[in-house]
Design a protein around this motif. Sequence first.
Motif, PDB file in Angstrom:
ATOM      1  N   LEU A 233      64.663 -32.630  -1.804  1.00  0.00           N
ATOM      2  CA  LEU A 233      63.881 -31.725  -0.951  1.00  0.00           C
ATOM      3  C   LEU A 233      62.450 -31.666  -1.445  1.00  0.00           C
ATOM      4  N   LEU A 234      61.511 -31.767  -0.519  1.00  0.00           N
ATOM      5  CA  LEU A 234      60.092 -31.578  -0.827  1.00  0.00           C
ATOM      6  C   LEU A 234      59.625 -30.330  -0.104  1.00  0.00           C
ATOM      7  N   LEU A 235      59.014 -29.385  -0.842  1.00  0.00           N
ATOM      8  CA  LEU A 235      58.487 -28.174  -0.204  1.00  0.00           C
ATOM      9  C   LEU A 235      56.966 -28.174  -0.288  1.00  0.00           C
ATOM     10  N   ILE A 236      56.334 -27.977   0.873  1.00  0.00           N
ATOM     11  CA  ILE A 236      54.869 -27.945   0.956  1.00  0.00           C
ATOM     12  C   ILE A 236      54.431 -26.540   1.375  1.00  0.00           C
ATOM     13  N   PRO A 237      53.726 -25.832   0.491  1.00  0.00           N
ATOM     14  CA  PRO A 237      53.293 -24.471   0.836  1.00  0.00           C
ATOM     15  C   PRO A 237      52.006 -24.492   1.661  1.00  0.00           C
ATOM     16  N   GLY A 238      51.623 -23.314   2.128  1.00  0.00           N
ATOM     17  CA  GLY A 238      50.330 -23.153   2.799  1.00  0.00           C
ATOM     18  C   GLY A 238      49.322 -22.510   1.869  1.00  0.00           C
ATOM     19  N   GLY A 239      48.404 -21.800   2.470  1.00  0.00           N
ATOM     20  CA  GLY A 239      47.323 -21.183   1.701  1.00  0.00           C
ATOM     21  C   GLY A 239      45.986 -21.739   2.147  1.00  0.00           C
ATOM     22  N   MET A 240      44.914 -21.057   1.749  1.00  0.00           N
ATOM     23  CA  MET A 240      43.580 -21.482   2.169  1.00  0.00           C
ATOM     24  C   MET A 240      43.261 -22.899   1.712  1.00  0.00           C
TER      25      MET A 240
ATOM     26  N   TYR B  49      70.632 -27.327  -8.054  1.00  0.00           N
ATOM     27  CA  TYR B  49      69.288 -27.858  -7.872  1.00  0.00           C
ATOM     28  C   TYR B  49      68.468 -27.810  -9.162  1.00  0.00           C
ATOM     29  N   THR B  50      67.610 -28.828  -9.331  1.00  0.00           N
ATOM     30  CA  THR B  50      66.608 -28.824 -10.390  1.00  0.00           C
ATOM     31  C   THR B  50      65.246 -28.656  -9.734  1.00  0.00           C
ATOM     32  N   LEU B  51      64.513 -27.642 -10.164  1.00  0.00           N
ATOM     33  CA  LEU B  51      63.209 -27.360  -9.550  1.00  0.00           C
ATOM     34  C   LEU B  51      62.105 -28.010 -10.373  1.00  0.00           C
ATOM     35  N   LYS B  52      61.198 -28.726  -9.686  1.00  0.00           N
ATOM     36  CA  LYS B  52      60.063 -29.321 -10.374  1.00  0.00           C
ATOM     37  C   LYS B  52      58.789 -29.082  -9.571  1.00  0.00           C
ATOM     38  N   PHE B  53      57.669 -29.064 -10.301  1.00  0.00           N
ATOM     39  CA  PHE B  53      56.389 -28.711  -9.683  1.00  0.00           C
ATOM     40  C   PHE B  53      55.414 -29.870  -9.835  1.00  0.00           C
ATOM     41  N   TYR B  54      54.817 -30.260  -8.713  1.00  0.00           N
ATOM     42  CA  TYR B  54      53.940 -31.427  -8.687  1.00  0.00           C
ATOM     43  C   TYR B  54      52.588 -31.080  -8.067  1.00  0.00           C
ATOM     44  N   SER B  55      51.599 -31.900  -8.416  1.00  0.00           N
ATOM     45  CA  SER B  55      50.317 -31.878  -7.711  1.00  0.00           C
ATOM     46  C   SER B  55      49.789 -33.305  -7.714  1.00  0.00           C
ATOM     47  N   LEU B  56      48.764 -33.560  -6.932  1.00  0.00           N
ATOM     48  CA  LEU B  56      48.273 -34.938  -6.788  1.00  0.00           C
ATOM     49  C   LEU B  56      47.962 -35.562  -8.145  1.00  0.00           C
ATOM     50  N   ASP B  57      47.239 -34.818  -8.991  1.00  0.00           N
ATOM     51  CA  ASP B  57      46.820 -35.384 -10.281  1.00  0.00           C
ATOM     52  C   ASP B  57      47.573 -34.804 -11.477  1.00  0.00           C
TER      53      ASP B  57
ATOM     54  N   LEU C 163      55.249 -28.973  -4.042  1.00  0.00           N
ATOM     55  CA  LEU C 163      53.908 -29.556  -4.096  1.00  0.00           C
ATOM     56  C   LEU C 163      52.870 -28.437  -4.210  1.00  0.00           C
ATOM     57  N   LEU C 164      52.063 -28.503  -5.269  1.00  0.00           N
ATOM     58  CA  LEU C 164      50.987 -27.521  -5.428  1.00  0.00           C
ATOM     59  C   LEU C 164      49.628 -28.202  -5.257  1.00  0.00           C
ATOM     60  N   PHE C 165      48.655 -27.416  -4.881  1.00  0.00           N
ATOM     61  CA  PHE C 165      47.254 -27.870  -4.785  1.00  0.00           C
ATOM     62  C   PHE C 165      46.404 -26.620  -4.977  1.00  0.00           C
ATOM     63  N   ASP C 166      45.128 -26.795  -5.255  1.00  0.00           N
ATOM     64  CA  ASP C 166      44.272 -25.635  -5.495  1.00  0.00           C
ATOM     65  C   ASP C 166      44.331 -24.682  -4.298  1.00  0.00           C
ATOM     66  N   ASN C 167      44.419 -23.409  -4.610  1.00  0.00           N
ATOM     67  CA  ASN C 167      44.493 -22.372  -3.577  1.00  0.00           C
ATOM     68  C   ASN C 167      45.678 -22.497  -2.630  1.00  0.00           C
TER      69      ASN C 167
ATOM     70  N   ILE D   5      47.372 -26.167 -12.105  1.00  0.00           N
ATOM     71  CA  ILE D   5      46.860 -25.874 -10.757  1.00  0.00           C
ATOM     72  C   ILE D   5      46.680 -24.366 -10.637  1.00  0.00           C
ATOM     73  N   GLU D   6      45.517 -23.962 -10.147  1.00  0.00           N
ATOM     74  CA  GLU D   6      45.198 -22.535 -10.006  1.00  0.00           C
ATOM     75  C   GLU D   6      45.094 -22.145  -8.538  1.00  0.00           C
ATOM     76  N   ASN D   7      45.265 -20.865  -8.298  1.00  0.00           N
ATOM     77  CA  ASN D   7      44.948 -20.388  -6.950  1.00  0.00           C
ATOM     78  C   ASN D   7      44.110 -19.115  -7.047  1.00  0.00           C
ATOM     79  N   LYS D   8      43.742 -18.578  -5.917  1.00  0.00           N
ATOM     80  CA  LYS D   8      42.822 -17.439  -5.905  1.00  0.00           C
ATOM     81  C   LYS D   8      43.451 -16.171  -6.475  1.00  0.00           C
ATOM     82  N   HIS D   9      44.780 -16.174  -6.628  1.00  0.00           N
ATOM     83  CA  HIS D   9      45.442 -15.023  -7.253  1.00  0.00           C
ATOM     84  C   HIS D   9      45.429 -15.115  -8.779  1.00  0.00           C
TER      85      HIS D   9
END
Lengths: 197, 197
Positions: A64-71, A30-38, A6-10, A42-46
């Motif tokens: 498996l669902l992975l939720i990262p951290g970040g600002m 495993y098959t890896l896939k990348f999601y976001s709400l919309d 799961l990705l989200f801004d920042n 998706i960008e981050n500050k890096h």
Amino acid sequence: MEIAFLLFDNYETLDVFGPVEIFGRLTDLYTLKFYSLDGGIIENKHGVSVLTEKLETVSANPYLLLIPGGMGTRKEVDNPSLIGQIKEKAGASSYVLTVCTGSALLARSGLLDGRQATTNKRAFSWVESMGPNVNWDKKARWKVDDKYYTSSGVSAGMDMALGFLADRHGIEFARNVAFEIEYNWIEDKDNDSFIAE
Amino acid sequence: MEIAFLLFDNYETLDVFGPVEIFGRLTDLYTLKFYSLDGGIIENKHGVSVLTEKLETVSANPYLLLIPGGMGTRKEVDNPSLIGQIKEKAGASSYVLTVCTGSALLARSGLLDGRQATTNKRAFSWVESMGPNVNWDKKARWKVDDKYYTSSGVSAGMDMALGFLADRHGIEFARNVAFEIEYNWIEDKDNDSFIAE
């Protein structure tokens, strides 16, 4: 078996791509896939711009669902659409992994209530306040409670991902993955040298 | 100061995003940008799709160029357009960092000839064959020769990125960055526990 990131801004870069490197070595499993709400970029500050799909299109029972951290988590804890979808998708997943302050997002869904969990040692008080009914552990590098794996900050996500592999496939299997990426794996989930004050 | 990350199909995820996490913590010092030969979306076998700009648009004198490894290097060593641009952009950069088999691409440009370098311990013979006039070191975690930093496999790129910060800003500065991401930094560049046979 699908692993959904799961990705989200920042979001925090390594929270995602450390575990991606580890699970990505096992494309026969495993098959890896990348999601976001919309969906979409998706960008981050890096400055990392990653292409994602809409979270609602994730399979009915992801492995498996992975939720990262970040600002970005500071904002997303107050995003009811995202928290609602996390509750639904995490509930339906066989396993849920959070890295760093990603545990705050999972805590807001209520799914960690009454469970053992940990988080970034440098944002501990804030995360605690997001999940007052969670049993937060200040010493663990990562914590396992049933299907929920929660890790400490950033690079602890890699140690947890290897720990997850060890739990599913045995310690030698996980050690071999660490060896392949020449990574000095911290194997002990119960002791973190970066403990909270 | 611009840090330019070079991507190509089937680059290794962590070779890029480990150093991104480290340099990305210092956005007051560095601007991170992502390039590929033709620009656009670059994918790898982990399913990570990243948006890039055309390599020829990189600034005339970038501060740092980072070249990752990955299975894609096996193909790209025979891509004269890419090797030519690497020669030009690496030559113009103040510093050049390679991770894993990224050193094979740099070696093919001729810029490592007569220099000390190292690479992934599990692909050593192949990389050696790509740079017969390079002095390859089988023991180093990472190697520094003038402006050229070359590291061993995958996660060694993070250790090297921190070593680079230590060389520019002092060891305590680098240790603080490692601490912030709760990363167990291998500080000794001369000894790698993943040495080649």
